[in-house]
Enzyme design. Structure first.
Site, mmCIF file in Angstrom:
data_model
loop_
_atom_site.group_PDB
_atom_site.id
_atom_site.type_symbol
_atom_site.label_atom_id
_atom_site.label_comp_id
_atom_site.label_asym_id
_atom_site.label_seq_id
_atom_site.Cartn_x
_atom_site.Cartn_y
_atom_site.Cartn_z
ATOM 1 N N ASP A 40 0.820 -1.206 0.000
ATOM 2 C CA ASP A 40 0.000 0.000 0.000
ATOM 3 C C ASP A 40 0.855 1.258 0.000
ATOM 4 O O ASP A 40 0.515 2.249 -0.643
ATOM 5 C CB ASP A 40 -0.905 0.004 1.230
ATOM 6 N N ASP A 44 0.750 4.174 -2.633
ATOM 7 C CA ASP A 44 0.502 5.562 -2.240
ATOM 8 C C ASP A 44 1.575 6.500 -2.784
ATOM 9 O O ASP A 44 1.281 7.627 -3.167
ATOM 10 C CB ASP A 44 0.443 5.678 -0.715
ATOM 11 N N LEU A 90 -12.729 -39.817 -12.023
ATOM 12 C CA LEU A 90 -12.777 -41.071 -11.269
ATOM 13 C C LEU A 90 -13.513 -42.135 -12.058
ATOM 14 O O LEU A 90 -14.530 -41.850 -12.687
ATOM 15 C CB LEU A 90 -13.553 -40.866 -9.965
ATOM 16 N N GLU A 121 -15.259 -41.953 1.742
ATOM 17 C CA GLU A 121 -15.908 -40.697 2.167
ATOM 18 C C GLU A 121 -16.955 -40.312 1.127
ATOM 19 O O GLU A 121 -16.908 -40.789 -0.015
ATOM 20 C CB GLU A 121 -14.860 -39.584 2.335
ATOM 21 N N LYS A 123 -19.099 -38.696 -1.805
ATOM 22 C CA LYS A 123 -18.786 -38.001 -3.054
ATOM 23 C C LYS A 123 -19.715 -36.792 -3.086
ATOM 24 O O LYS A 123 -20.938 -36.928 -3.193
ATOM 25 C CB LYS A 123 -19.041 -38.932 -4.239
ATOM 26 N N ARG A 144 -12.074 -26.881 -12.416
ATOM 27 C CA ARG A 144 -11.376 -28.035 -12.972
ATOM 28 C C ARG A 144 -11.201 -27.893 -14.489
ATOM 29 O O ARG A 144 -10.171 -28.270 -15.033
ATOM 30 C CB ARG A 144 -12.169 -29.301 -12.643
ATOM 31 N N LYS A 300 -10.682 -44.652 -1.669
ATOM 32 C CA LYS A 300 -9.295 -44.375 -2.064
ATOM 33 C C LYS A 300 -8.344 -45.242 -1.252
ATOM 34 O O LYS A 300 -8.580 -45.473 -0.068
ATOM 35 C CB LYS A 300 -8.940 -42.916 -1.759
ATOM 36 N N LYS A 324 -21.376 -45.177 -7.106
ATOM 37 C CA LYS A 324 -22.435 -44.218 -7.412
ATOM 38 C C LYS A 324 -23.757 -44.686 -6.839
ATOM 39 O O LYS A 324 -24.144 -45.834 -7.050
ATOM 40 C CB LYS A 324 -22.593 -44.083 -8.930
HETATM 41 S S1 IVH Z 1 -11.195 -37.713 -5.033
HETATM 42 C C1 IVH Z 1 -8.478 -38.267 -9.019
HETATM 43 N N1 IVH Z 1 -13.092 -37.334 -3.330
HETATM 44 O O1 IVH Z 1 -15.843 -36.403 -8.137
HETATM 45 C C2 IVH Z 1 -9.679 -37.617 -8.553
HETATM 46 N N2 IVH Z 1 -13.447 -36.624 -5.576
HETATM 47 O O2 IVH Z 1 -16.094 -38.007 -10.534
HETATM 48 C C3 IVH Z 1 -9.729 -37.741 -7.077
HETATM 49 N N3 IVH Z 1 -15.627 -35.562 -5.934
HETATM 50 O O3 IVH Z 1 -13.509 -34.682 -10.090
HETATM 51 C C4 IVH Z 1 -10.959 -37.175 -6.624
HETATM 52 N N4 IVH Z 1 -16.320 -35.728 -3.861
HETATM 53 O O4 IVH Z 1 -14.874 -33.371 -8.393
HETATM 54 C C5 IVH Z 1 -12.701 -37.181 -4.610
HETATM 55 N N5 IVH Z 1 -14.682 -37.037 -1.690
HETATM 56 C C6 IVH Z 1 -14.290 -36.877 -2.952
HETATM 57 C C7 IVH Z 1 -15.104 -36.280 -3.913
HETATM 58 C C8 IVH Z 1 -14.655 -36.170 -5.223
HETATM 59 C C9 IVH Z 1 -16.622 -35.305 -5.070
HETATM 60 C C10 IVH Z 1 -15.668 -35.259 -7.371
HETATM 61 C C11 IVH Z 1 -14.438 -34.605 -7.897
HETATM 62 C C12 IVH Z 1 -13.981 -35.456 -9.042
HETATM 63 C C13 IVH Z 1 -15.244 -36.174 -9.378
HETATM 64 C C14 IVH Z 1 -14.935 -37.439 -10.079
#
Ligand code: IVH
Length: 676
Positions: A40, A44, A90, A121, A123, A144, A300, A324
């Site tokens: 800043d 100034d 994924l 976890e 999605k 993304r 994962k 899913k």
């Molecule tokens: S892990 C290599 N964890 O699902 C990608 N993705 O269909 C690792 N998503 O692009 C992603 N919840 O936008 C991960 N708990 C989660 C998620 C998650 C939502 C989305 C993410 C990804 C998409 C894939």
């Protein structure tokens, strides 16, 4: 000092041009991108030099000079950002068998028959973004995109309250020099419903689901629109991370928390596939009750070493997959379309559907929101349609299937008279909603009473829909205050209500009389006044009487209350009929303690604008200190501004303040305000 243009030396002319270009760039960085390149003080200095030169050489004055204007317009377009590490997608599985296959595939690839530790976890059904933190400071946020290149939506992401601008640093866990955090931005379901309700009233096209609303919010070129939407953020991974000391995803999740970020909730370490199944089942059952949409479970491999060993195939990691959930959609027929009269008289067209099972629930109706929406989707009585239930969001019609039409289908028209009371139906100018104009419309009264009695408002236990309908139909209740004069004998004459329940209801009514001002206000069902606004009103004014007397202008001084809400509140209390009902409620014994007005922050409710530079502190510091005391600091001067602080070389804002009669404070006066 030189006075005419011929006397301006060329080097000065050149310096002025240069300063103007530089300052324009810095204005853009500071105000639009919020990414200043210089301090800043440096800013100034440049600014002051330009002012000095323009004063010395009036011939060089220019209305387009940065000295004449502070701030910069919204973005014209988003710029592209290349992700350091591609954002992958994924693979997914839809059954337990496929999940077993996934597990066996990994065992083979790792050449083991031992168990593999997973983290499972939810999605999150939102929009994937990446946040870059350099030395703990958020520098770039992007979508993304195609995985390789996304759009720079930094300004919008900075408005998301759960995205920290600075990472917390913990002694045990240093901040990486560069950290690329990945996660999902989403709009909670309740916020989505509120957003669409407002859009339905104004005739704006509705968002189909929270994900679309999130995407729309992130694509705003004007970040103040994004700021008005309560977006949230959960993280689930990283791109580049410099100096990563983490051995597993679970450890990384813990680090996220330490840095002030929120990892995806409800995750769990699962040493076996059976435990992954158990979590999938548990989450599928809980899905409806979560505050946000989830569309599956991500599984994962926990160990980063194993992840590296497994690598990726095409554009997806081999070490993860998504289970899913089945789609919450079904095809059914529209048997009829009927208008339903709401609390404030709005006629909402509702489709009566041939019963259909969607995700364990039988759906028999769907809101069509308003006439514009029916026209947009061309929904006709007799149509075959696709219906979706997104989480606990009320089912809605995604689209019709015109190929299934037989020619027997009929268009729906809004009635010109209210189906409940026969009063004229009107469409307000600029609104999509049709409204019943009846003052004594029983349908409106029933809805108001249901609202009044609901949990979180007057909380009248046992006063349900069936009883309310009878009370109105038998003319025992004409407004909410009549509820408090009902006797157990009168209540016992109603269907479904025995002597004991009648007695309990009287007790519940008695108990509900002790309430709080915000609950009482919210229970009145004033348009646009929900719980949050009611709390703001109560905190600002302290007592009911003062709210009832407040003029529109004064109402707009309440944090988060804009002109539309202010108008609605003033109009509500302006009606003698409403004032009478309130009087009767208070006479019947409804009471609440006064609230101490303006609690937190000495400067709460006051709006400041800063202009010019300050000698003893930077503008961001001044802003921060004012905000810490509850004040609001805005960029432009309006009638709502309480004070303009004019530092050295104030800009046009000072002139505007003078014109509007807004008090102007010197730096000294500001310091006194901050200290006193
Ligand atoms: S892990 C290599 N964890 O699902 C990608 N993705 O269909 C690792 N998503 O692009 C992603 N919840 O936008 C991960 N708990 C989660 C998620 C998650 C939502 C989305 C993410 C990804 C998409 C894939």
């Amino acid at each position: 000092m030189a006075a005419d243009s011929t006397a301006v030396p060329p080097n000065i002319r050149q310096e002025v041009a240069q300063l103007r270009t530089e300052l324009a760039v810095h204005n853009q960085r500071y105000y639009v991108l919020d990414e200043p390149l210089i301090s800043d003080t440096q800013y100034d200095q440049l600014f002051r030099r330009l002012v000095d030169l323009e004063t010395a050489y009036p011939a060089l004055r220019d209305p387009a000079s940065p000295t004449q204007k502070v701030g910069a317009p919204p973005l014209a377009a988003f710029t592209q950002v290349r992700h350091t590490v591609p954002m992958l997608s994924l693979a997914n599985v839809v059954s337990r068998e496929e999940m077993q296959e996934f597990h066996q595939r990994l065992q083979r690839a790792l050449d083991t028959t031992d168990g593999i530790e997973y983290v499972a976890e939810p999605k999150i059904d939102g929009v994937a973004v990446e946040l870059v933190y350099e030395n703990g400071i958020l520098t770039v946020g992007s979508t993304r995109g195609d995985g390789v290149t996304g759009e720079d939506v930094t300004a919008n992401l900075k408005t998301v309250r759960s995205i920290p601008l600075t990472l917390l640093s913990q002694p045990a866990q240093p901040r990486p020099r560069r950290l690329e955090v990945r996660g999902e931005v989403f709009l909670p379901k309740a916020a989505f419903r509120r957003l669409n309700d407002t859009r339905a009233q104004t005739g704006a096209p509705l968002f189909a689901n929270p994900r679309n609303a999130t995407a729309g919010s992130l694509k705003q070129l004007d970040s103040s629109i994004t700021a008005g939407r309560p977006l949230d953020f959960f993280c689930y991974g990283v791109g580049q991370i410099e100096g990563s000391p983490f051995a597993s995803y679970w450890e990384l999740r813990q680090a996220f928390t330490g840095w002030g970020l929120k990892p995806v909730p409800l995750g769990r370490v699962c040493p076996t596939v059976e435990e992954v199944f158990a979590l999938c089942d548990a989450l599928e059952t809980r899905r409806d009750r979560l505050a946000y949409d989830i569309d599956g479970v991500v599984i994962k491999v926990n160990s980063f070493a194993l992840q590296a060993q497994l690598g990726q195939i095409s554009r997806a990691p081999r070490w993860a997959t998504a289970y899913k959930f089945p789609a919450l959609q079904a095809t059914t027929a529209v048997l009829n379309i009927v208008p339903q009269v709401g609390r404030i008289g709005t006629l909402t067209p509702v489709a009566e559907l041939a019963p259909v099972h969607i995700g364990g629930v039988t759906v028999t109706s769907a809101s069509l929101h308003n006439m514009d929406e029916i026209k947009r989707k061309d929904i006709r009585i007799g149509d075959t349609v696709i219906v979706e239930r997104a989480g606990d969001v009320i089912p809605y019609v995604v689209k019709t299937i015109p190929e299934k039409r037989t020619g027997e289908e009929r268009a729906f028209h809004m009635p010109t008279q209210c189906p409940a009371c026969g009063a004229r139906v009107e469409r307000e100018e600029g609104e999509a909603a049709y409204r019943c104009t009846g003052l004594a419309c029983p349908a409106q009264l029933k809805e108001s009473l249901k609202f009044f009695a609901a949990r979180g408002f007057m909380d009248i236990d046992g006063l349900g829909e069936k009883i309310i309908d009878q009370l109105v139909d038998k003319n025992l209740v004409q407004d909410p205050s009549d509820l408090y004069h009902l006797t157990a004998e009168q209540l016992a004459t109603l269907d479904r209500l025995g002597e004991k329940s009648a007695h309990n209801l009287v007790t519940a009514l008695e108990r509900s009389k002790t309430t709080t001002l915000p609950r009482f206000l919210a229970a009145l069902g004033i348009r646009h006044v929900g719980e949050a606004t009611a709390r703001q009103l109560a905190a600002h004014f302290g007592g009911l009487e003062r709210i009832m007397q407040a003029e529109e202008e004064a109402l707009q001084d309440v944090p988060d209350i804009g002109p539309e809400v202010a108008r609605s509140v003033a109009a509500f209390f302006g009606q003698e009929r409403n004032r009478a009902v309130i009087r009767k409620l208070l006479d019947a014994g409804v009471h609440f303690p006064q609230i101490e007005a303006r609690p937190a922050g000495r400067l709460r409710g006051q709006t400041f604008v800063l202009t010019g530079s300050l000698a003893s502190l930077t503008r961001p510091e001044a802003k921060q200190r004012l905000e810490a005391l509850g004040a609001k600091v805005t960029a432009s001067v309006s009638k709502k501004t309480d004070y303009v602080v004019a530092g050295i070389d104030p800009g046009a804002k000072r002139d505007k303040a003078e014109k509007l009669g807004v008090p102007i404070l010197s730096e000294q006066e500001l310091l006194e305000k901050l200290q006193s």
